[in-house]
Design a protein around this motif. Structure first.
Motif, PDB file in Angstrom:
ATOM      1  N   SER A  58       0.829  -1.204   0.000  1.00 13.06           N
ATOM      2  CA  SER A  58       0.000   0.000   0.000  1.00 13.06           C
ATOM      3  C   SER A  58       0.860   1.249   0.000  1.00 13.06           C
ATOM      4  N   LYS A  59       0.262   2.352  -0.416  1.00 11.96           N
ATOM      5  CA  LYS A  59       0.989   3.623  -0.455  1.00 11.96           C
ATOM      6  C   LYS A  59       1.310   4.099   0.955  1.00 11.96           C
ATOM      7  N   ASN A  60       0.368   3.915   1.865  1.00  8.13           N
ATOM      8  CA  ASN A  60       0.537   4.323   3.258  1.00  8.13           C
ATOM      9  C   ASN A  60       0.057   3.196   4.162  1.00  8.13           C
ATOM     10  N   ILE A  61       0.284   3.347   5.451  1.00  3.36           N
ATOM     11  CA  ILE A  61      -0.169   2.340   6.405  1.00  3.36           C
ATOM     12  C   ILE A  61      -1.697   2.274   6.389  1.00  3.36           C
ATOM     13  N   VAL A  62      -2.224   1.062   6.246  1.00  2.00           N
ATOM     14  CA  VAL A  62      -3.671   0.845   6.296  1.00  2.00           C
ATOM     15  C   VAL A  62      -3.997   0.213   7.643  1.00  2.00           C
ATOM     16  N   GLN A  63      -4.872   0.845   8.395  1.00  2.00           N
ATOM     17  CA  GLN A  63      -5.212   0.344   9.725  1.00  2.00           C
ATOM     18  C   GLN A  63      -5.875  -1.026   9.630  1.00  2.00           C
ATOM     19  N   ILE A  64      -5.560  -1.877  10.610  1.00  2.00           N
ATOM     20  CA  ILE A  64      -6.105  -3.231  10.612  1.00  2.00           C
ATOM     21  C   ILE A  64      -7.629  -3.212  10.677  1.00  2.00           C
ATOM     22  N   ALA A  65      -8.194  -2.213  11.354  1.00  2.00           N
ATOM     23  CA  ALA A  65      -9.653  -2.111  11.457  1.00  2.00           C
ATOM     24  C   ALA A  65     -10.288  -1.881  10.087  1.00  2.00           C
ATOM     25  N   VAL A  66      -9.590  -1.145   9.236  1.00  2.00           N
ATOM     26  CA  VAL A  66     -10.091  -0.881   7.884  1.00  2.00           C
ATOM     27  C   VAL A  66     -10.097  -2.171   7.065  1.00  2.00           C
ATOM     28  N   LEU A  67      -9.044  -2.954   7.216  1.00  2.00           N
ATOM     29  CA  LEU A  67      -8.957  -4.224   6.486  1.00  2.00           C
ATOM     30  C   LEU A  67     -10.020  -5.204   6.975  1.00  2.00           C
ATOM     31  N   GLN A  68     -10.214  -5.245   8.294  1.00  2.00           N
ATOM     32  CA  GLN A  68     -11.227  -6.152   8.833  1.00  2.00           C
ATOM     33  C   GLN A  68     -12.623  -5.738   8.387  1.00  2.00           C
TER      34      GLN A  68
END
Length: 204
Positions: A45-55
């Motif tokens: 990813s371009k930036n850090i993606v929060q785990i909550a967003v992925l879930q």
């Protein structure tokens, strides 16, 4: 930026496809690689993606995603420690042309890009073997100057010492890890010093 995750609940290729198709739609995600057997996924990813967003992207499925554990149960080493050791073994093995150690460091589909290109661990090792058998560079050792780790990526800077009467050549490699192996590298080096080394080899 690459980061590894553990995904539970997948049992077939259909599961794998559903997880992939759900995660790739997340804003900022460029690439998703999933290994069904291990249940591990790698997200670029371009930036850090929060785990909550992925879930949340998997909220309408039975699958759960979590950050990969840093602790390796079998050795007690953190993932960063494992990666650092892997980089050291890789650079050292090239300097000594220890093909057995080198092969243990590399993913079968290891990609090398450093002037010449190879697309497998075997091709890369064969390329080094040709150089070693011809005494192409007369490498004595590789001396690591610095290692920088960032998730599933690393940068290593090292000096290559040879038996030629020229200064050591400094290399920088940008490495990517996958499933505890080196998956790819892009190499750069000090061109003026390399040109002196090549001239010394050709005049020998």
């Amino acid at each position: 930026m690459k980061k590894s995750y553990q995904i539970t609940g997948m049992t077939c290729e259909g599961c794998k496809k559903l997880v992939h198709d759900s995660l790739i739609k997340v804003d900022g995600v460029d690439k998703v690689d999933i290994d069904l057997e291990s249940g591990q996924g790698t997200i670029d990813s371009k930036n850090i993606v929060q785990i909550a967003v992925l879930q949340r992207a998997l909220s309408n499925t039975l699958y759960k995603i979590s950050e990969a554990e840093d602790e390796a149960e079998e050795t007690g080493e953190t993932r960063s420690e494992q990666y650092r050791k892997l980089v050291i073994d890789y650079v050292t093995a090239i300097g000594q042309f220890d093909d057995e150690k080198l092969r243990s460091c590399l993913h079968p589909n290891f990609e090398f890009d450093g002037g010449m290109k190879t697309n497998s661990a075997s091709d890369f090792i064969n390329m080094l073997a040709e150089h070693a058998s011809s005494g192409h560079a007369g490498i004595l050792k590789n001396e690591i100057r610095a290692i920088f780790l960032d998730g599933d990526e690393a940068c290593v800077i090292y000096d290559m010492h040879t038996n030629k009467s020229v200064p050591p050549v400094t290399f920088m490699e940008q490495l990517v890890f996958e499933n505890k192996k080196l998956k790819s590298t892009k190499m750069k080096f000090e061109r003026p010093k390399m040109e002196k080394l090549i001239a010394a080899i050709q005049s020998a």
